[in-house]
Design a protein around this motif. Sequence first.
Motif, PDB file in Angstrom:
ATOM      1  N   LEU A  85       0.901  -1.245  -0.068  1.00  0.00           N
ATOM      2  CA  LEU A  85       0.083  -0.137  -0.037  1.00  0.00           C
ATOM      3  C   LEU A  85       0.786   1.124   0.039  1.00  0.00           C
ATOM      4  N   ASP A  86       0.341   2.077  -0.698  1.00  0.00           N
ATOM      5  CA  ASP A  86       0.976   3.555  -0.504  1.00  0.00           C
ATOM      6  C   ASP A  86      -0.001   4.588  -0.696  1.00  0.00           C
ATOM      7  N   LEU A  87       0.172   5.510   0.063  1.00  0.00           N
ATOM      8  CA  LEU A  87      -1.012   6.645   0.200  1.00  0.00           C
ATOM      9  C   LEU A  87      -0.908   7.579  -0.964  1.00  0.00           C
ATOM     10  N   ILE A 142     -10.237  -1.795   1.832  1.00  0.00           N
ATOM     11  CA  ILE A 142      -9.135  -0.999   2.331  1.00  0.00           C
ATOM     12  C   ILE A 142      -9.039   0.307   1.757  1.00  0.00           C
ATOM     13  N   ILE A 143      -9.042   0.297   0.376  1.00  0.00           N
ATOM     14  CA  ILE A 143      -9.225   1.461  -0.562  1.00  0.00           C
ATOM     15  C   ILE A 143     -10.151   2.371   0.146  1.00  0.00           C
ATOM     16  N   ARG A 144     -11.528   1.672   0.174  1.00  0.00           N
ATOM     17  CA  ARG A 144     -12.540   2.568   0.719  1.00  0.00           C
ATOM     18  C   ARG A 144     -12.404   3.170   2.038  1.00  0.00           C
ATOM     19  N   ARG A 155      -8.213  14.730   3.013  1.00  0.00           N
ATOM     20  CA  ARG A 155      -8.467  13.277   2.430  1.00  0.00           C
ATOM     21  C   ARG A 155      -7.161  12.938   1.504  1.00  0.00           C
ATOM     22  N   VAL A 156      -6.776  11.538   1.797  1.00  0.00           N
ATOM     23  CA  VAL A 156      -6.205  10.670   0.816  1.00  0.00           C
ATOM     24  C   VAL A 156      -6.806   9.835   0.335  1.00  0.00           C
ATOM     25  N   SER A 157      -6.144   8.965  -0.601  1.00  0.00           N
ATOM     26  CA  SER A 157      -6.665   7.789  -0.996  1.00  0.00           C
ATOM     27  C   SER A 157      -5.392   6.821  -1.022  1.00  0.00           C
ATOM     28  N   VAL A 158      -5.407   5.408  -1.380  1.00  0.00           N
ATOM     29  CA  VAL A 158      -4.398   4.582  -1.412  1.00  0.00           C
ATOM     30  C   VAL A 158      -4.454   3.743  -2.588  1.00  0.00           C
ATOM     31  N   SER A 159      -3.236   3.608  -3.218  1.00  0.00           N
ATOM     32  CA  SER A 159      -3.185   2.463  -4.197  1.00  0.00           C
ATOM     33  C   SER A 159      -2.416   1.268  -3.661  1.00  0.00           C
ATOM     34  N   VAL A 160      -2.940   0.193  -4.138  1.00  0.00           N
ATOM     35  CA  VAL A 160      -2.647  -1.258  -3.692  1.00  0.00           C
ATOM     36  C   VAL A 160      -2.191  -1.927  -5.082  1.00  0.00           C
ATOM     37  N   GLY A 161      -0.922  -2.648  -4.568  1.00  0.00           N
ATOM     38  CA  GLY A 161      -0.504  -3.780  -5.372  1.00  0.00           C
ATOM     39  C   GLY A 161      -0.202  -5.077  -4.762  1.00  0.00           C
ATOM     40  N   ARG A 199       1.876   0.495 -10.974  1.00  0.00           N
ATOM     41  CA  ARG A 199       0.860   0.364 -12.204  1.00  0.00           C
ATOM     42  C   ARG A 199      -0.468   0.896 -11.617  1.00  0.00           C
ATOM     43  N   SER A 200      -0.857   0.558 -10.243  1.00  0.00           N
ATOM     44  CA  SER A 200      -2.008   1.079  -9.864  1.00  0.00           C
ATOM     45  C   SER A 200      -2.098   2.874  -9.633  1.00  0.00           C
ATOM     46  N   LYS A 201      -1.045   3.421  -9.356  1.00  0.00           N
ATOM     47  CA  LYS A 201      -0.853   4.906  -9.320  1.00  0.00           C
ATOM     48  C   LYS A 201      -0.683   5.154 -10.998  1.00  0.00           C
ATOM     49  N   ALA A 202      -0.226   4.633 -11.491  1.00  0.00           N
ATOM     50  CA  ALA A 202      -0.208   5.151 -13.016  1.00  0.00           C
ATOM     51  C   ALA A 202      -1.553   5.274 -13.680  1.00  0.00           C
TER      52      ALA A 202
END
Length: 403
Positions: A267-269, A333-335, A349-355, A379-382
């Motif tokens: 996970l990365d915020l 988790i993202i939600r 607010r922040v969100s999170v990307s997951v690989g 790739r999720s962030k991209a």
Amino acid sequence: MERRASAPDRRSAPSIFGRQADLLLPEVVYRDLVATLFSMSAPILGFGILYALVGTLVFLSWQDGKVLAMVCWACAVTVIRLMIIQGYHRAGGIAQDFRALRQWERRYAWLTYICAALIAALNVSVLSAHQPLIHLATVSLIFTFGAGIVSRNAGRPRLCLVSQTICVVPVSLAMLIHATFVGPSALHPQFFGLEAILLFVVAVMSIESVRHLYRSAVEHLTTKHDLGKLARYDPLTGLANRLLVRESFLTRATSCRADQQIALHYLDLDGFKAINDQFGHPVGDAMLVQVAQRLLATVRGDDVVGRLGGDEFVVLQPGVQHQDQAELLARRIIRQLSEIYEINSTEMRVSVSVGIALAPVHGLDLDRLMHCADGALYRSKAKGKAQVHFCEIIGAGGDRAVA
């Protein structure tokens, strides 16, 4: 669960002999202290044999049925004490729940008290005869018992205090009373009075030694466990760090198979750097703590949540039968992490990307899995952030993230 994170304060803590003392201990320290009671069977067996030998000699000398009964009781108590130690280890030892440990400690304590009472009874009995050798042998049981209590049970000071009181006080009082009677020598009262005082003084010195040993043991064990925790947990969020994540993965990897996979969520915020830059690091730290709390509230009890550093987190999800289960957790988790945060009365607010990487599908080497999941994360962030992607191995050349 620990009830307190640090050692008792010497200035404010109640007496170490009171019941309140244990409430100030971290539970992990209490468990270690109780474990010392059940760590050695040989001294208990040895003392039981010593009591039986002394008591048997007294019985052979006097032919007194009461002395024989004491010997039989001492042998029975010794056997039961050894059985209690074996039962404690068969029941799981230190890993048992807190209430069970309390019950084992009480059993051990009551048997120790009975043993102390038998020693006192034998010593009081021999005072009726003026036989110095027999008296010397029975008094030696008091000193042997006291030495064993101090050396083995100092971690339970209340047990030591009560045992010493039961063993020494009746004998000292009986000696003082015996000193008032006419004896075979002119200094009979003085010697027995001196012996009574000597027993009492030695008992007090033993209790003082217990006080010192107990405090030293608590400080040592608390420091040991605090250092162990610092080595395995992130100091800001309290989550597992890289070391504990690795240990947890290696433990679970032994039972990993095709229908019981481990999903590694990397996970990365999204947007955390902007908040850090705008509001400062204290606000950023407060947000990371809230993120950790939300993660813990989202996963199952046997999942592992760790912080790798900065705003990067990892979740180990064992028992995954199909990758849809891993994706379901990732989207949950993202939600949860995308909900509004309120820090210092300010909403942000922040969100999170997951690989995600799966073991054993993508291998069983944690470093390889982390690299694979990291590739899927970027790739999720991209793809617009707040996304989840899986990775797959495409041969010896490298990894490839796929949706």
